[in-house]
Design an enzyme around this catalytic site. Sequence first.
Site, PDB file in Angstrom:
ATOM      1  N   HIS A 251      20.137   7.827 -32.007  1.00  0.00           N
ATOM      2  CA  HIS A 251      20.391   7.138 -33.269  1.00  0.00           C
ATOM      3  C   HIS A 251      21.458   7.893 -34.056  1.00  0.00           C
ATOM      4  O   HIS A 251      21.455   9.127 -34.068  1.00  0.00           O
ATOM      5  CB  HIS A 251      19.124   7.102 -34.124  1.00  0.00           C
ATOM      6  CG  HIS A 251      18.037   6.271 -33.532  1.00  0.00           C
ATOM      7  ND1 HIS A 251      17.197   6.748 -32.555  1.00  0.00           N
ATOM      8  CD2 HIS A 251      17.666   4.997 -33.772  1.00  0.00           C
ATOM      9  CE1 HIS A 251      16.342   5.794 -32.230  1.00  0.00           C
ATOM     10  NE2 HIS A 251      16.609   4.725 -32.945  1.00  0.00           N
TER      11      HIS A 251
ATOM     12  N   MET B 188      18.666  16.501 -30.131  1.00  0.00           N
ATOM     13  CA  MET B 188      19.879  16.217 -29.366  1.00  0.00           C
ATOM     14  C   MET B 188      21.121  16.703 -30.107  1.00  0.00           C
ATOM     15  O   MET B 188      22.076  17.179 -29.484  1.00  0.00           O
ATOM     16  CB  MET B 188      19.992  14.725 -29.050  1.00  0.00           C
ATOM     17  CG  MET B 188      18.919  14.227 -28.097  1.00  0.00           C
ATOM     18  SD  MET B 188      18.761  15.202 -26.574  1.00  0.00           S
ATOM     19  CE  MET B 188      20.376  15.020 -25.877  1.00  0.00           C
TER      20      MET B 188
ATOM     21  N   ASP C  86      36.951  26.994 -22.926  1.00  0.00           N
ATOM     22  CA  ASP C  86      38.317  26.467 -22.991  1.00  0.00           C
ATOM     23  C   ASP C  86      39.284  27.479 -23.585  1.00  0.00           C
ATOM     24  O   ASP C  86      40.396  27.659 -23.090  1.00  0.00           O
ATOM     25  CB  ASP C  86      38.342  25.179 -23.812  1.00  0.00           C
ATOM     26  CG  ASP C  86      39.746  24.611 -23.924  1.00  0.00           C
ATOM     27  OD1 ASP C  86      40.368  24.378 -22.871  1.00  0.00           O
ATOM     28  OD2 ASP C  86      40.217  24.406 -25.055  1.00  0.00           O
TER      29      ASP C  86
END
Length: 167
Positions: free
Chosen positions: A85, A120, A135
Amino acid sequence: MSQSDGDNQFELTHVNAQGRAQMVDVMGKEATDRIALAKADIEMSETTLLRIQEGGIKKGDVLAVAQIAGIMAAKKTSDIIPLCHPLALTGIDLEFSYPNPTTLRVISRVHTLGATGVEMEALTAVSVAALTVYDMCKAIDRAMTIVFIGLLEKSGGKSGVFVRDHV
């Protein structure tokens, strides 16, 4: 599939009557104070970690960029995790530490007042922060490894408090 606490019954909350994926309707759930903490550990060479600490990475301040990347990722979690959500997050923070000479630890803390949890979002924050570290440092250490990503704690909602026993 989620397992109910205290028993062995399985409840498929994200599957509709036809057996297809659905985003759970949380309209009837009470808004509660919800907090989640997640962790990611990145293993690397001692030289790489020292260069991060000393600001010696050519791309810039690794931790500052990873901090912003993690915050942005938490805010965009519902855009990349299909059944999440969209949430009005009230707080997002990331902290960095060095548990040993070859490990960079990222811990996120995500907070909201809402009808569904922020696990999450916390996990996405540490994942993207760890990928950002990779990176920014890959030119000097391609062997870096993200060795752990996991939920440490969560509170709020019907299921209450979860605290990981060990990591």
